[in-house]
Scaffold this active site. Structure first.
Site, PDB file in Angstrom:
ATOM      1  N   ASN A   1       3.013   4.537  11.585  1.00 10.79           N
ATOM      2  CA  ASN A   1       1.567   5.419  11.636  1.00 10.79           C
ATOM      3  C   ASN A   1       0.147   5.692  12.079  1.00 10.79           C
ATOM      4  OD1 ASN A   1       2.489   6.287   8.686  1.00 10.79           O
ATOM      5  ND2 ASN A   1       2.538   3.978   8.065  1.00 10.79           N
ATOM      6  N   THR A   2       1.252   4.756  13.587  1.00  9.37           N
ATOM      7  CA  THR A   2       0.110   4.761  15.485  1.00  9.37           C
ATOM      8  C   THR A   2       0.850   5.711  16.052  1.00  9.37           C
ATOM      9  OG1 THR A   2      -1.194   2.940  14.423  1.00  9.37           O
ATOM     10  CG2 THR A   2      -0.931   3.940  16.833  1.00  9.37           C
TER      11      THR A   2
ATOM     12  N   SER B   1       6.122   0.408  13.482  1.00 12.33           N
ATOM     13  CA  SER B   1       5.322   1.283  12.321  1.00 12.33           C
ATOM     14  C   SER B   1       5.090   2.904  13.011  1.00 12.33           C
ATOM     15  CB  SER B   1       4.038   0.769  12.209  1.00 12.33           C
ATOM     16  OG  SER B   1       2.984   1.777  11.881  1.00 12.33           O
TER      17      SER B   1
ATOM     18  N   PHE C   1      -2.399   0.646  10.850  1.00 12.69           N
ATOM     19  CA  PHE C   1      -2.649  -0.400  11.582  1.00 12.69           C
ATOM     20  C   PHE C   1      -4.219  -0.828  10.585  1.00 12.69           C
ATOM     21  CE2 PHE C   1       0.713  -1.124  14.672  1.00 12.69           C
ATOM     22  CZ  PHE C   1       1.450  -0.959  14.203  1.00 12.69           C
TER      23      PHE C   1
ATOM     24  N   ASN D   1      11.576  -1.515   9.506  1.00 12.97           N
ATOM     25  CA  ASN D   1      10.401  -1.757   9.821  1.00 12.97           C
ATOM     26  C   ASN D   1      10.664  -0.779   8.114  1.00 12.97           C
ATOM     27  OD1 ASN D   1       7.604  -1.113   9.235  1.00 12.97           O
ATOM     28  ND2 ASN D   1       7.333  -1.942  10.978  1.00 12.97           N
TER      29      ASN D   1
ATOM     30  N   LYS E   1      10.384  -6.629  16.398  1.00 16.90           N
ATOM     31  CA  LYS E   1      10.294  -5.793  14.466  1.00 16.90           C
ATOM     32  C   LYS E   1      11.139  -3.781  15.308  1.00 16.90           C
ATOM     33  CE  LYS E   1       8.753  -4.477  10.165  1.00 16.90           C
ATOM     34  NZ  LYS E   1       7.919  -5.579   9.108  1.00 16.90           N
TER      35      LYS E   1
ATOM     36  N   ASN F   1       3.893   4.516   2.641  1.00 17.51           N
ATOM     37  CA  ASN F   1       2.559   4.118   3.202  1.00 17.51           C
ATOM     38  C   ASN F   1       1.870   4.406   4.298  1.00 17.51           C
ATOM     39  OD1 ASN F   1       1.911   1.959   4.992  1.00 17.51           O
ATOM     40  ND2 ASN F   1       3.797   1.013   4.735  1.00 17.51           N
TER      41      ASN F   1
HETATM   42  C1  LIG Z   1       1.999  -1.055   1.825  1.00 14.44           C
HETATM   43  C2  LIG Z   1       2.985  -2.042   3.347  1.00 14.44           C
HETATM   44  C3  LIG Z   1       2.183  -1.667   4.419  1.00 14.44           C
HETATM   45  C4  LIG Z   1       2.846  -2.330   5.986  1.00 14.44           C
HETATM   46  N1  LIG Z   1       2.561  -2.630   6.474  1.00 14.44           N
HETATM   47  C5  LIG Z   1       3.379  -2.828   7.666  1.00 14.44           C
HETATM   48  C6  LIG Z   1       2.450  -3.712   9.187  1.00 14.44           C
HETATM   49  O1  LIG Z   1       1.378  -3.883   9.154  1.00 14.44           O
HETATM   50  N2  LIG Z   1       3.011  -4.409   9.927  1.00 14.44           N
HETATM   51  C7  LIG Z   1       4.692  -4.814   9.849  1.00 14.44           C
HETATM   52  O2  LIG Z   1       5.332  -5.215  10.470  1.00 14.44           O
HETATM   53  N3  LIG Z   1       5.366  -4.196   8.500  1.00 14.44           N
HETATM   54  C8  LIG Z   1       4.657  -3.427   7.757  1.00 14.44           C
HETATM   55  N4  LIG Z   1       5.169  -3.072   6.436  1.00 14.44           N
HETATM   56  C9  LIG Z   1       6.794  -2.575   6.782  1.00 14.44           C
HETATM   57  C10 LIG Z   1       7.598  -3.958   5.724  1.00 14.44           C
HETATM   58  O3  LIG Z   1       6.644  -5.512   6.572  1.00 14.44           O
HETATM   59  C11 LIG Z   1       8.690  -4.290   5.881  1.00 14.44           C
HETATM   60  O4  LIG Z   1       9.414  -3.960   6.593  1.00 14.44           O
HETATM   61  C12 LIG Z   1       9.450  -2.871   4.948  1.00 14.44           C
HETATM   62  O5  LIG Z   1       8.362  -2.851   4.101  1.00 14.44           O
HETATM   63  C13 LIG Z   1      10.737  -3.364   3.934  1.00 14.44           C
HETATM   64  O6  LIG Z   1      10.600  -4.281   3.240  1.00 14.44           O
HETATM   65  P1  LIG Z   1      11.056  -3.730   1.859  1.00 14.44           P
HETATM   66  O7  LIG Z   1      11.726  -3.046   1.360  1.00 14.44           O
HETATM   67  O8  LIG Z   1      10.984  -5.702   1.472  1.00 14.44           O
HETATM   68  O9  LIG Z   1       9.021  -3.560   1.323  1.00 14.44           O
HETATM   69  C14 LIG Z   1       4.875  -2.625   5.661  1.00 14.44           C
HETATM   70  C15 LIG Z   1       4.862  -1.962   4.259  1.00 14.44           C
HETATM   71  C16 LIG Z   1       4.237  -1.597   3.100  1.00 14.44           C
HETATM   72  C17 LIG Z   1       4.796  -1.179   2.288  1.00 14.44           C
END
Ligand SMILES: Cc1cc2nc3c(=O)[nH]c(=O)nc-3n(C[C@H](O)[C@H](O)[C@H](O)COP(=O)(O)O)c2cc1C
Length: 351
Positions: free
Chosen positions: A172-173, A170, A112, A237, A208, A108
């Site tokens: 993405n910022t 993140s 934000f 993350n 985080k 992704n």
């Molecule tokens: C579509 C998507 C959006 C995410 N948005 C955020 C976010 O806004 N803030 C954040 O701290 N992590 C975000 N994450 C990261 C997740 O919180 C997590 O740290 C990461 O996906 C690893 O866990 P997983 O493998 O179980 O998905 C996002 C992950 C995904 C897949």
């Protein structure tokens, strides 16, 4: 059964549309009735909070705090909403979320997208049930003072957040992850913790981090985090790296990778963090958890609690109960207090 069918149907939509449909459905149809109480063997205390079970929903699923109660009713022991920024912002252009089916992964680059503090605060204030809801806070892309955005987060949500997660990881910022550098992080944590002291309620503050750190960078982060006396860390993350094993043609999309291929990297960084923290505060392990074995492995790497997101896309909500059942069995052999960090040294050395 129904969960599996719905999960399969959602697969027909693109990733973002499927997610929007899921949130809309959860808003309309919150699972009815009180949720069955968790097995008492799953309860965990951390950061001064009592969690009914250690399996949480990771940030990014419920960015706007639309459905924390519905997600809790599905069995999560806690839900982290956000990332929330002071002002609403649209995020990056679509498409910006991709399912890597062959890899059981997600990429992704949302950036934000969220409705901003005010509307999330309204929703969280109107909540009737009082499960553990963490608020993950970030900075607006065009903010002239990014640290001030985190301070606003702590001030705004002090009454409704069970805990805060400071998201400096993140990908993405642009430039956000520079806040992980020691000088910037020192200032960020000092100002956030100052704001916490002034706020109406004193909530635990967690940091985080990204999985894409050198050991020198991790040393610096943990040193600053320990000196600042934060309450915990969330590891990790998404990654900007792309493991060579990825098979999906979408693997080359830019953004953060999550799901199964993130497991080993994020678990190693978790173990490395655990060894540096030396018990000063607990850790939440996140990244690639897709079943009870992966959840238990995170605990053995040093996590006290775990979170997941991507595996829900592939497994549906039945995954949560499956992990909890598996953990109850695992705890019969090795109680949580014994499991935490039991394999950290070995895992930290790998890779
Ligand atoms: C579509 C998507 C959006 C995410 N948005 C955020 C976010 O806004 N803030 C954040 O701290 N992590 C975000 N994450 C990261 C997740 O919180 C997590 O740290 C990461 O996906 C690893 O866990 P997983 O493998 O179980 O998905 C996002 C992950 C995904 C897949």
């Amino acid at each position: 059964m129904i969960g599996k069918a719905v999960t399969a149907l959602l697969r027909l939509l693109d990733a973002e549309s499927a997610h929007r449909a899921t949130i809309a459905a959860l808003k309309l149809l919150p699972p009815l009735g009180a949720r069955a109480p968790d097995d008492p063997r799953l309860s965990v205390s951390a950061f001064g909070l009592d969690f009914p079970n250690p399996v949480g929903l990771a940030a990014g699923f419920d960015k706007n705090a639309d459905v924390p109660e519905a997600m809790r009713a599905l069995g999560f022991g806690f839900v982290e909403v956000g990332t929330l920024t002071p002002h609403a912002q649209p995020g990056n252009p679509r498409p910006r979320a991709f399912r890597l089916l062959e890899d059981r992964a997600v990429v992704n680059r949302y950036g934000f997208n969220n409705d901003g503090h005010a509307s999330a605060l309204r929703r969280l204030s109107a909540r009737r049930l009082k499960g553990i809801v963490g608020v993950n806070i970030g900075a607006n892309k065009d903010s002239p003072d990014r640290i001030a955005d985190y301070v606003k987060g702590v001030e705004t949500f002090a009454d409704v957040a069970s805990y805060f997660t400071i998201n400096v990881s993140s990908p993405n910022t642009p430039g956000l992850r520079d806040l992980q550098e020691p000088d910037a992080l020192l200032e960020l944590l000092a100002r956030v913790l100052e704001a916490r002291e002034r706020a109406t309620a004193r909530r635990p503050v967690l940091l985080k981090i990204a999985p894409d750190l050198t050991l020198d960078q991790l040393d610096g982060i943990v040193r600053v985090a320990r000196d600042a006396h934060i309450d915990g860390m969330v590891v990790s993350n998404t990654t900007i790296s792309r493991p060579a094993t990825l098979r999906s043609p979408l693997a080359s999309e830019s953004g953060g990778l999550s799901g199964a291929p993130l497991f080993s990297l994020s678990t190693r960084v978790l173990a490395q963090t655990f060894l540096r923290v030396e018990g000063q505060f607990p850790l939440i392990g996140v990244g690639g958890i897709d079943g009870p074995d992966a959840a238990f492995a995170k605990l053995e790497a040093g996590a006290t609690l775990v979170q997941l997101y991507s595996a829900l896309v592939y497994e549906g909500p039945a995954l949560i109960a499956r992990i909890k059942r598996g953990l109850v069995e695992a705890f019969a052999e090795r109680p949580l207090s014994v499991a935490i960090g039991a394999n950290a040294k070995e895992i930290a050395r790998q890779g």
